[in-house]
Design an enzyme around this catalytic site. Structure first.
Site, PDB file in Angstrom:
ATOM      1  N   SER A 219      -1.082   5.095  -2.471  1.00  0.00           N
ATOM      2  CA  SER A 219      -0.779   3.801  -1.860  1.00  0.00           C
ATOM      3  C   SER A 219      -1.411   3.698  -0.471  1.00  0.00           C
ATOM      4  CB  SER A 219       0.734   3.639  -1.748  1.00  0.00           C
ATOM      5  OG  SER A 219       1.257   4.628  -0.897  1.00  0.00           O
ATOM      6  N   THR A 220      -1.611   2.475  -0.040  1.00  0.00           N
ATOM      7  CA  THR A 220      -2.181   2.229   1.294  1.00  0.00           C
ATOM      8  C   THR A 220      -1.250   2.810   2.367  1.00  0.00           C
ATOM      9  OG1 THR A 220      -3.167   0.221   0.417  1.00  0.00           O
ATOM     10  CG2 THR A 220      -3.069   0.413   2.812  1.00  0.00           C
ATOM     11  N   ALA A 221       0.071   2.654   2.174  1.00  0.00           N
ATOM     12  CA  ALA A 221       1.037   3.132   3.173  1.00  0.00           C
ATOM     13  C   ALA A 221       0.923   4.649   3.341  1.00  0.00           C
ATOM     14  CB  ALA A 221       2.449   2.744   2.755  1.00  0.00           C
ATOM     15  N   GLY A 223      -1.620   6.449   2.489  1.00  0.00           N
ATOM     16  CA  GLY A 223      -2.983   6.687   3.008  1.00  0.00           C
ATOM     17  C   GLY A 223      -2.998   6.674   4.528  1.00  0.00           C
ATOM     18  N   GLU A 240      -8.739   6.377  -1.153  1.00  0.00           N
ATOM     19  CA  GLU A 240      -8.834   5.491  -2.318  1.00  0.00           C
ATOM     20  C   GLU A 240      -7.440   4.911  -2.520  1.00  0.00           C
ATOM     21  OE1 GLU A 240     -11.557   4.798  -3.774  1.00  0.00           O
ATOM     22  OE2 GLU A 240     -12.852   6.424  -3.056  1.00  0.00           O
ATOM     23  N   CYS A 274      -5.353   1.437 -10.411  1.00  0.00           N
ATOM     24  CA  CYS A 274      -5.712   0.896  -9.093  1.00  0.00           C
ATOM     25  C   CYS A 274      -6.695  -0.251  -9.236  1.00  0.00           C
ATOM     26  CB  CYS A 274      -6.240   1.987  -8.171  1.00  0.00           C
ATOM     27  SG  CYS A 274      -7.564   2.950  -8.867  1.00  0.00           S
TER      28      CYS A 274
END
Ligand code: NDP
Length: 501
Positions: A219-221, A223, A240, A274
């Site tokens: 997840s972006t969080a 990441g 990614e 994704c």
């Protein structure tokens, strides 16, 4: 796991079958000290691995590839047990990963070996060359949704480039990670590729264990947390992260093919992809025709535990709440479910859900849902479709269905990858880079960019003969300065003039 680790450890965790809840395996929770030991032993192995020729490394990777291929059914079974995905999908995923492994091993030399580059007129007495050297030990933090294909996008390319790898699989798929590392050591005989298991803390420890790069998928969080931990030691990262990929359907598109691809892109792997399709923008002239085709196809698709089912469960239980909240938000704000709906979200499975009339600023259009759901919206023209496609923080993949304008539309979409008249096809082409922009992350796996991602460029300039003008010396004369000015005037002084008002 690495052989040197302390066998007295007691802390363990279970991986569960998401269909039955049964325990599939019990794995150690590796501590920060364990992770450091794994990295230290990988570093030793890296010294051996990086000293091999490209051919020798490729031979080892070919042996490993053979072992994986011959035991494909066994690997697919572990994947099925831990993620719940159908055997056929597991086999396809592993097959694509094997193809990438072959490409990475087969192309590393061509992409990375030392090559001459022009040295330019001012430095004509120099021979200039560059090669791409391995970084050392790469830490890979992988997700559960594609527990083989996704981490292998980093593992295969990092290994082929001459690095050792320490892999932390998701807590939901540790058995898959251990299977991969075990077969590698069997095939190659040295712990160049190792696995550490555990929860988020083990991943965080890997970021701080002195690795030379971290490749993260998730997840972006998380990441951002990985990046913050890596910043402490200036450890570079590849991120990614998630996506909110759109399909654009133009008025001249093959509607049946577009509906088929949309449904597969949205629902395959129960939507836990994704680069999965989460939004569709359809030209108003073909909107009704497209929606009818999509609905008809979706009605024949069911997620359940039967052996022939094409859709598996939601692997991570807490994801069910996210999917439910996105559907509820869409319905509360005037959207309609033409297939599925809030009742589609069960205890383990989610049925395909198609939402229409959903406001663009709702959760189902802006946030990653990671379930078998998709929003479909009508647009006036392709300009509107592109503008709406580009109006998210994410920019991972995208799809265009158009006979005449596919390339033109694709080039205007802000995303790392676009498939035209197909869906997610770019991920299966080993020579294409994979990755996103914005909240989808940065850096690339796959292809020549994916090999270079796990290297540093080593530039060398070698003097071939004494320079006509000695520029890099205190013996430089005034005459040399004047000659330099004259040369610069000839080379660069005739550039465009600044226009006057
Ligand atoms: P996370 O991003 O939390 O997990 C991804 C990996 O990072 C896992 O191996 C996880 O370990 C590890 N991790 C967790 N915390 C840390 C940390 N502080 N430092 C280092 N590593 C860490 O994803 P989730 O599995 O929780 O899924 C949440 C959402 O992420 C999904 O709903 C989906 O939207 C998105 N996602 C996107 C993926 C993609 O392919 N881009 C893949 C998976 C999820 P552990 O599992 O042990 O916690």
């Amino acid at each position: 796991m690495t052989q040197q680790l302390d066998q007295t450890r007691t802390e363990t965790f279970d991986s569960l079958n998401p269909i039955t809840g049964d325990v599939v395996g019990t794995h150690p929770v590796h501590s920060a000290a364990d992770v450091e030991a794994a990295v230290a032993s990988a570093r030793e192995a890296a010294a051996w691995w990086s000293a091999l020729s490209y051919d020798e490394r490729a031979r080892h990777l070919t042996t490993w590839r053979g072992v994986i291929t011959r035991r494909l059914a066994q690997l697919a079974d572990v994947m099925h047990q831990e993620t719940g995905k159908p055997h056929g999908d597991a086999t396809l995923e592993a097959a694509l990963a094997i193809d990438h492994l072959a490409w990475a091993g087969g192309h590393a030399e061509k992409v990375l070996k030392r090559r001459r580059v022009p040295s330019g007129l001012l430095m004509a007495n120099q021979a200039a060359s560059v090669e791409y050297r391995p970084l050392g030990v790469v830490g890979v933090i992988g997700p559960w949704n594609y527990p083989v294909f996704t981490p292998m996008g980093s593992i295969a390319y990092a290994l082929a480039a001459g690095n050792a790898v320490v892999f932390k699989p998701s807590e939901y798929t540790p058995g898959v990670g251990e299977w991969l590392a075990r077969t590698f050591v069997e095939a190659v005989g040295r712990p160049v590729f190792q696995v550490v298991t555990g929860l988020g803390d083990t991943g965080a420890a890997l970021c701080r264990a002195g690795v030379d790069k971290v490749a993260f998928t998730g997840s972006t969080a998380t990441g951002k947390r990985v990046m913050a931990a890596c910043a402490e030691t200036l450890t570079p990262v590849v991120i990614e992260a998630g996506g909110k990929d759109a399909v654009i359907v133009d008025s001249d598109a093959d509607i049946d093919a577009a509906a088929d691809a949309t449904l597969w892109g949205a629902c395959a792997n129960a939507g836990q992809t994704c680069t999965g399709v989460e939004r569709v923008y359809v030209h108003e002239r073909v909107y009704d025709q497209f929606l009818d085709a999509l609905v008809e196809k979706a009605q024949g698709l069911r997620a359940d535990a039967t052996s022939g089912s094409q859709l598996g469960p939601i692997t991570m239980p807490k994801q069910l709440d996210v999917i439910r909240s996105h559907i509820q938000d869409a319905l509360d704000r005037g959207g309609r479910a033409v297939v599925g709906g809030i009742d589609a979200v069960g205890d383990r499975f989610v049925q395909p859900t198609i939402l229409v009339d959903v406001p663009e600023d709702s959760l189902a259009v802006q946030e990653e849902t990671f379930g078998p759901t998709v929003t479909v919206a009508k647009v006036r023209d392709m300009d509107e479709a592109i503008a709406r496609t580009n109006a998210t923080r994410y920019g991972l993949g995208s799809t265009v269905f158009s006979k005449a304008r596919g390339m033109e539309i694709a080039e205007r979409i802000r995303s790392g990858m676009t498939a035209i008249n197909g869906v997610i096809t770019f991920a299966a082409i080993p020579s294409l880079p994979f990755g996103g922009v914005g909240d989808s992350g940065f850096g690339r796996i796959h292809g020549p960019d994916g090999l270079r991602e796990f290297t540093y460029p080593k530039a060398i300039s070698r003097q071939r003969f004494k320079p006509v003008l000695a520029l890099t010396s205190f013996t430089r004369t005034e005459k040399a300065d004047q000659q330099l000015a004259s040369i610069m005037a000839i080379l660069h002084g005739r550039g465009g003039t600044i226009p006057k008002d």
